[in-house]
Design a protein around this motif. Structure first.
Motif, PDB file in Angstrom:
ATOM      1  N   LEU A   1      42.018  42.127  37.935  1.00 41.99           N
ATOM      2  CA  LEU A   1      40.985  41.568  39.016  1.00 41.99           C
ATOM      3  C   LEU A   1      39.583  41.496  38.736  1.00 41.99           C
ATOM      4  O   LEU A   1      38.936  40.652  38.775  1.00 41.99           O
ATOM      5  CB  LEU A   1      41.227  42.345  40.251  1.00 41.99           C
TER       6      LEU A   1
ATOM      7  N   GLY B   1      39.092  39.021  35.733  1.00 41.56           N
ATOM      8  CA  GLY B   1      39.313  37.687  36.452  1.00 41.56           C
ATOM      9  C   GLY B   1      38.072  37.571  37.222  1.00 41.56           C
ATOM     10  O   GLY B   1      37.707  36.111  36.998  1.00 41.56           O
ATOM     11  N   LEU B   2      37.605  38.208  38.066  1.00 41.53           N
ATOM     12  CA  LEU B   2      36.586  37.874  38.722  1.00 41.53           C
ATOM     13  C   LEU B   2      35.153  37.822  38.267  1.00 41.53           C
ATOM     14  O   LEU B   2      34.323  37.017  38.480  1.00 41.53           O
ATOM     15  CB  LEU B   2      36.574  39.042  40.099  1.00 41.53           C
ATOM     16  N   PHE B   3      35.040  38.830  37.203  1.00 38.99           N
ATOM     17  CA  PHE B   3      33.669  38.934  36.922  1.00 38.99           C
ATOM     18  C   PHE B   3      33.234  38.643  35.510  1.00 38.99           C
ATOM     19  O   PHE B   3      32.320  38.595  34.909  1.00 38.99           O
ATOM     20  CB  PHE B   3      33.167  40.562  37.039  1.00 38.99           C
TER      21      PHE B   3
ATOM     22  N   GLU C   1      33.871  27.571  38.655  1.00 40.29           N
ATOM     23  CA  GLU C   1      34.259  28.990  39.197  1.00 40.29           C
ATOM     24  C   GLU C   1      35.666  29.130  39.961  1.00 40.29           C
ATOM     25  O   GLU C   1      36.136  30.160  40.029  1.00 40.29           O
ATOM     26  CB  GLU C   1      33.059  29.607  40.136  1.00 40.29           C
ATOM     27  N   MET C   2      35.976  27.840  40.265  1.00 44.87           N
ATOM     28  CA  MET C   2      37.171  27.759  41.186  1.00 44.87           C
ATOM     29  C   MET C   2      38.469  28.428  40.208  1.00 44.87           C
ATOM     30  O   MET C   2      39.532  28.506  40.766  1.00 44.87           O
ATOM     31  CB  MET C   2      37.366  26.357  41.840  1.00 44.87           C
TER      32      MET C   2
ATOM     33  N   ARG D   1      38.979  30.843  38.942  1.00 43.39           N
ATOM     34  CA  ARG D   1      39.183  32.108  38.964  1.00 43.39           C
ATOM     35  C   ARG D   1      40.344  32.504  40.167  1.00 43.39           C
ATOM     36  O   ARG D   1      41.032  33.292  40.075  1.00 43.39           O
ATOM     37  CB  ARG D   1      38.005  32.956  39.792  1.00 43.39           C
ATOM     38  N   ILE D   2      40.689  31.340  40.998  1.00 43.41           N
ATOM     39  CA  ILE D   2      41.683  31.506  41.786  1.00 43.41           C
ATOM     40  C   ILE D   2      43.063  31.423  40.926  1.00 43.41           C
ATOM     41  O   ILE D   2      44.051  32.164  41.435  1.00 43.41           O
ATOM     42  CB  ILE D   2      41.694  30.431  42.827  1.00 43.41           C
TER      43      ILE D   2
ATOM     44  N   TYR E   1      43.948  33.111  38.641  1.00 41.27           N
ATOM     45  CA  TYR E   1      44.545  34.334  38.341  1.00 41.27           C
ATOM     46  C   TYR E   1      45.264  35.046  39.324  1.00 41.27           C
ATOM     47  O   TYR E   1      46.107  36.197  39.126  1.00 41.27           O
ATOM     48  CB  TYR E   1      43.219  35.232  38.016  1.00 41.27           C
ATOM     49  N   ILE E   2      45.239  34.628  40.736  1.00 38.65           N
ATOM     50  CA  ILE E   2      46.084  35.041  41.582  1.00 38.65           C
ATOM     51  C   ILE E   2      47.119  34.184  41.906  1.00 38.65           C
ATOM     52  O   ILE E   2      48.273  34.428  42.068  1.00 38.65           O
ATOM     53  CB  ILE E   2      45.358  35.206  42.862  1.00 38.65           C
TER      54      ILE E   2
ATOM     55  N   THR F   1      46.519  30.380  48.135  1.00 40.51           N
ATOM     56  CA  THR F   1      45.764  30.282  47.503  1.00 40.51           C
ATOM     57  C   THR F   1      45.589  28.881  46.752  1.00 40.51           C
ATOM     58  O   THR F   1      44.314  28.462  46.532  1.00 40.51           O
ATOM     59  CB  THR F   1      46.001  31.312  46.248  1.00 40.51           C
TER      60      THR F   1
END
Lengths: 243, 56
Positions: free
Chosen positions: A33, A36-38, A48-49, A51-52, A54-55, A106
């Motif tokens: 997390l 993937g987020l930072f 930036e989209m 990043r979704i 990774y979920i 998601t």
């Protein structure tokens, strides 16, 4: 009943595995997390989209994997009297349903800014929605009968028939013209994504797998306990009648 | 997050929240069933003692 007692005894030895898998789930989820987020870079097209992903992608993998486990366990239970197979199938379906709904939601959240719509009746999306309904149908069917065996058998038949949807989901992006992009990671070709993005994706994939193993163990133990509770109640009732 | 923060954070929230809710529900169900099994086991032992007293 004797076989369930033996299973319960064996599963006590699985407590070490449960401890390992739950610890691994937490550690890998936190790493995945945060990474993937930072720390992973933005995509040159999606920004930036990405990043979704990774979920979304690990949830989709595990939604399919859970169904494969459920269908194989169901086929095994239909071929012979293996009580553990029924329990694995029953334990796997709610976990798979949660993975699939996470994938769908998601995906919708990714779709709105990227495609301009939360939902399109695309082959991949529609077949994933059917997978979710198959999970719901299985959960409803196995719990619909008072007789545990009949419910398990009905659920097993549905799981085996519904397996036809798995190759449809996998190859839908190749068989039809879809908005959904083809697979980025295949066994025959190099991944179509940068290593900086691939690594957090794989970490999240491992985290979701560890979560699945953990929940499967917990839910199998829970199902065995439920069978034992039912048997104990029957035995108490028969003692009560004799008294 | 390039103006996409609501979409990204909701995805992570729904994803992790969903996994967490299922884990908590599964563990709570397991604990409840194991507790009930222990209770039934105790009652079964008591009843079998009663039954033996009735029989002999």
């Amino acid at each position: 009943m004797h076989c369930f007692a033996k299973l319960a005894y064996r599963l006590r030895h699985a407590r070490a595995l449960l401890l390992w898998s739950s610890t691994l789930t937490v550690v890998l989820l936190v790493i995945g997390l945060v990474w993937g987020l930072f720390f992973s870079p933005a995509d040159y097209q999606q920004g930036e989209m990405v990043r979704i992903l990774y979920i979304h992608a690990p949830a989709a993998w595990m939604g399919l994997f859970s169904y494969i486990v459920m269908a194989v366990a169901s086929a095994v239970s239909l071929m012979g009297k293996y009580p553990l197979a029924n329990l694995v199938a029953k334990a796997s379906s709610p976990v798979g349903a949660v993975f699939t709904i996470i994938c769908l939601v998601t995906g919708a959240l990714w779709g709105k800014p990227m495609w301009g719509a939360y939902w399109v009746w695309d082959a991949r999306l529609t077949s994933m929605l059917i997978l979710f309904f198959l999970y719901l149908g299985h959960i409803a069917l196995v719990n619909a009968f008072d007789d545990y065996g009949r419910g398990a058998r009905a659920g097993a038949i549905l799981a085996v028939i519904g397996f036809i949807n798995i190759p449809i989901i996998k190859f839908s992006v190749d068989w039809w013209n879809t908005l959904h992009q083809p697979a980025s990671i295949t066994r025959v070709a190099l991944p179509a994504m940068a290593m900086e993005m691939l690594l957090p994706l794989l970490v999240m994939g491992l985290a979701f797998t560890a979560y699945y193993v953990t929940l499967l163990l917990v839910r199998i133990r829970s199902e065995i306990a439920a069978v034992q509770v039912r048997a104990s109640r029957c035995s108490l009732r028969s003692i009560g009648k004799r008294l | 997050m390039g103006g996409y923060a609501p979409f990204i954070w909701s995805s992570y929230g729904i994803g992790i929240g969903g996994l967490l809710v299922l884990a908590v529900l599964s563990v709570r169900t397991l604990w409840a069933r194991e507790r009930e099994l222990r209770l039934l086991g105790t009652r079964q032992k008591e009843n079998s003692i009663d039954l033996q007293q009735h029989l002999y």
